[in-house]
Design a protein around this motif. Structure first.
Motif, PDB file in Angstrom:
ATOM      1  N   ALA A 156      50.957  54.617  32.587  1.00  0.00           N
ATOM      2  CA  ALA A 156      50.523  55.986  32.295  1.00  0.00           C
ATOM      3  C   ALA A 156      49.011  56.126  32.177  1.00  0.00           C
ATOM      4  CB  ALA A 156      51.187  56.474  31.009  1.00  0.00           C
ATOM      5  N   ILE A 157      48.279  55.005  32.103  1.00  0.00           N
ATOM      6  CA  ILE A 157      46.820  55.074  32.076  1.00  0.00           C
ATOM      7  C   ILE A 157      46.280  54.279  33.269  1.00  0.00           C
ATOM      8  CG2 ILE A 157      46.713  55.343  29.583  1.00  0.00           C
ATOM      9  CD1 ILE A 157      45.838  52.390  29.443  1.00  0.00           C
ATOM     10  N   GLU A 158      45.014  54.477  33.576  1.00  0.00           N
ATOM     11  CA  GLU A 158      44.432  53.833  34.747  1.00  0.00           C
ATOM     12  C   GLU A 158      43.206  53.044  34.337  1.00  0.00           C
ATOM     13  OE1 GLU A 158      42.984  55.028  39.284  1.00  0.00           O
ATOM     14  OE2 GLU A 158      43.414  56.573  37.783  1.00  0.00           O
ATOM     15  N   PRO A 159      43.077  51.784  34.769  1.00  0.00           N
ATOM     16  CA  PRO A 159      41.839  51.054  34.490  1.00  0.00           C
ATOM     17  C   PRO A 159      40.672  51.700  35.219  1.00  0.00           C
ATOM     18  CG  PRO A 159      43.207  49.823  36.037  1.00  0.00           C
ATOM     19  CD  PRO A 159      44.027  50.977  35.562  1.00  0.00           C
ATOM     20  N   VAL A 160      39.475  51.486  34.704  1.00  0.00           N
ATOM     21  CA  VAL A 160      38.284  52.025  35.358  1.00  0.00           C
ATOM     22  C   VAL A 160      38.075  51.349  36.705  1.00  0.00           C
ATOM     23  CG1 VAL A 160      35.775  52.255  35.182  1.00  0.00           C
ATOM     24  CG2 VAL A 160      37.219  52.612  33.152  1.00  0.00           C
ATOM     25  N   ARG A 161      38.261  50.047  36.734  1.00  0.00           N
ATOM     26  CA  ARG A 161      37.963  49.267  37.930  1.00  0.00           C
ATOM     27  C   ARG A 161      39.222  49.083  38.762  1.00  0.00           C
ATOM     28  NH1 ARG A 161      34.020  44.232  37.122  1.00  0.00           N
ATOM     29  NH2 ARG A 161      35.401  43.924  35.351  1.00  0.00           N
ATOM     30  N   GLN A 162      39.142  49.421  40.024  1.00  0.00           N
ATOM     31  CA  GLN A 162      40.256  49.248  40.962  1.00  0.00           C
ATOM     32  C   GLN A 162      39.757  48.526  42.212  1.00  0.00           C
ATOM     33  OE1 GLN A 162      43.340  49.494  40.724  1.00  0.00           O
ATOM     34  NE2 GLN A 162      43.992  51.168  39.399  1.00  0.00           N
ATOM     35  N   PRO A 163      40.271  47.334  42.510  1.00  0.00           N
ATOM     36  CA  PRO A 163      41.240  46.621  41.675  1.00  0.00           C
ATOM     37  C   PRO A 163      40.555  45.876  40.542  1.00  0.00           C
ATOM     38  CG  PRO A 163      40.796  45.364  43.658  1.00  0.00           C
ATOM     39  CD  PRO A 163      40.021  46.649  43.800  1.00  0.00           C
ATOM     40  N   LEU A 164      41.251  45.733  39.443  1.00  0.00           N
ATOM     41  CA  LEU A 164      40.742  44.975  38.308  1.00  0.00           C
ATOM     42  C   LEU A 164      40.827  43.490  38.648  1.00  0.00           C
ATOM     43  CD1 LEU A 164      41.368  45.762  34.614  1.00  0.00           C
ATOM     44  CD2 LEU A 164      41.618  43.412  35.402  1.00  0.00           C
TER      45      LEU A 164
END
Length: 345
Positions: A156-164
């Protein structure tokens, strides 16, 4: 080659939260690339890194490492996404399989097919962090459970960095090859620079198997460090933790760090250290730990020697060197951070 350091969350090198924050801020001021928090059977690295994220602004934050037996893959993905958001996109996820002593004794999970489990685990973590519905069917993990009421959920949340970025701790040839195949970075521990260079063959083979450029995989050795004009004093500062790893981090039958010492040509000394630790304890093991083993497996000694070894790691292909601080006091550790930064420049 950049510098990182391990914050110390186990045993005599552990520091309190305020001390950790002072070390993190000093490392950030000195230009260190990253700091890393470990996991054993004490402090939780995810919580530690969340605390340090709030008190720093630039330095990268890595788990070095989270044990995959200790939490589900999606729980790890949630922790990773949360720390990455709290830090503004500075988190690196370091994962490892640990060993049977911790996996079976502490977490209550069988230590079976560790590399197959690591491969499944990374796939689930990546799926969750990409915010795709988590569906996976592998030899060690299946989500959702078949014939169940479960459904494929999305983070339900997204990391800032994609891909981490995901880094894998790996010591043996097959594990190193797997890191080259599926990870963004490789975390060897206690590897001398010469062994880092030799082991890159396995890392590159894994990367090529996956059709990847091996240069895209970060090489991030973790090594205990101590600089002092008195080489014997420097050795004595790292000797307790090295004796713990070689003697007590595992059983007599399975100790990966002891096996590494065997592969490096120190079989007799490694056996004596392990026997002394298991039969008598830390003090006896330290007495059996010869100087040449300490010199090979750690970054310690006079400034000139440490400078030479830092250069050797650079030439071996290390992209970042993570130093574990072993000085006895906070002031000493702050001084070590400055000394290492100067010697690596």
């Amino acid at each position: 080659m950049r510098l990182g350091f391990s914050i110390g969350t186990l045993g005599p090198v552990a520091a309190g939260p305020d001390e950790q924050l002072r070390l993190a801020r000093e490392a950030e001021r000195l230009g260190y690339e990253s700091l890393w928090a470990s996991e054993g059977y004490g402090a939780d690295p995810a919580t530690t890194l969340a605390w340090l994220a709030a008190g720093t602004g630039r330095i990268e934050l890595g788990s070095g490492i989270i044990q995959i037996s200790g939490r589900t893959a999606v729980a790890t993905a949630m922790a990773a996404a949360t720390i990455d958001r709290l830090s503004g996109g500075r988190f690196r996820l370091g994962l490892g399989v640990s060993g049977p002593q911790v996996t079976e004794g502490w977490h209550g999970r069988r230590y079976e097919r560790p590399l197959a489990h690591l491969r499944d685990y990374v796939r689930v973590v990546r799926t969750a962090l990409a915010r795709e519905p988590v569906r996976h069917s592998g030899p060690t993990l299946e989500l959702p459970l078949p014939d169940s009421r479960g459904k494929a959920l999305t983070l339900a949340i997204e990391p800032v960095r994609q891909p981490l970025p995901i880094h894998l701790a790996a010591m043996g040839p097959k594990a190193i090859s797997l890191a080259g195949e599926i990870a963004d970075g490789w975390l060897p521990i206690h590897f001398p620079p010469e062994h880092v260079a030799e082991s890159l063959t396995h890392l590159r083979a894994g990367a090529r198997l996956a059709g990847r450029d091996p240069a895209e995989v970060a090489v991030t050795p973790m090594v205990m460090a101590m600089v002092d004009d008195d080489a014997d004093y420097a050795r004595d500062m790292v000797r307790p933790m090295l004796a713990l790893y070689l003697g007590g981090m595992g059983s007599r039958e399975v100790n990966f760090y002891n096996r590494l010492a065997h592969r490096l040509g120190f079989a007799d000394a490694a056996a004596r250290v392990q026997d002394a630790y298991l039969d008598g304890g830390m003090g006896d093991a330290m007495e059996e730990l010869p100087d040449d083993v300490v010199d090979a497996l750690t970054l310690c000694g006079t400034p000139d020697r440490v400078r030479e070894r830092l250069d050797a790691y650079r030439k071996a292909g290390a992209t970042t060197l993570i130093a574990g601080l072993n000085a006895p006091s906070l002031d000493d550790r702050l001084e070590q951070l400055g000394w290492l930064a100067e010697l690596a420049s």
